[in-house]
Design a protein around this motif. Structure first.
Motif, PDB file in Angstrom:
ATOM      1  N   LYS A 133      27.838   3.273  -6.477  1.00 38.56           N
ATOM      2  CA  LYS A 133      26.679   2.379  -6.519  1.00 38.56           C
ATOM      3  C   LYS A 133      27.110   0.932  -6.756  1.00 38.56           C
ATOM      4  N   SER A 134      28.075   0.723  -7.646  1.00 44.54           N
ATOM      5  CA  SER A 134      28.513  -0.645  -7.946  1.00 44.54           C
ATOM      6  C   SER A 134      29.231  -1.299  -6.768  1.00 44.54           C
ATOM      7  N   ASN A 135      29.625  -0.490  -5.786  1.00 41.94           N
ATOM      8  CA  ASN A 135      30.276  -1.011  -4.585  1.00 41.94           C
ATOM      9  C   ASN A 135      29.365  -0.946  -3.359  1.00 41.94           C
ATOM     10  N   SER A 136      28.074  -0.738  -3.595  1.00 36.34           N
ATOM     11  CA  SER A 136      27.058  -0.689  -2.532  1.00 36.34           C
ATOM     12  C   SER A 136      27.376   0.355  -1.454  1.00 36.34           C
ATOM     13  N   THR A 159      29.152   3.526   5.323  1.00 35.17           N
ATOM     14  CA  THR A 159      29.175   3.237   3.883  1.00 35.17           C
ATOM     15  C   THR A 159      29.073   4.495   3.021  1.00 35.17           C
TER      16      THR A 159
END
Length: 67
Positions: A24-27, A49
């Motif tokens: 999540k922190s890296n999208s 992604t």
């Protein structure tokens, strides 16, 4: 894609919650496709992604593929 590969490699050994937080922190998106050796049903469309992983006892043990 290089950054995605590096993030994916960093997931090995993390518990599923930590792996999800890293993703999540890296999208990115995380999809579990195997649990304790049993493959789960999943679609085959390519999403650049997305990181597909296998877990055992709640720990990421393998990055199956990207997409």
């Amino acid at each position: 894609m290089q950054a995605t590969n590096e993030v994916a490699a960093s997931l090995i050994g993390l518990d599923i919650s930590a792996a999800m937080a890293t993703i999540k922190s890296n999208s990115l998106k995380l999809r579990v496709v195997e649990i304790d050796g049993e493959e789960l049903a999943h679609t085959q469309e390519f999403i650049p992604t997305r990181v597909n992983v296998a877990i055992e006892a709640g720990i990421v043990v393998e990055v199956k593929n990207l997409g």
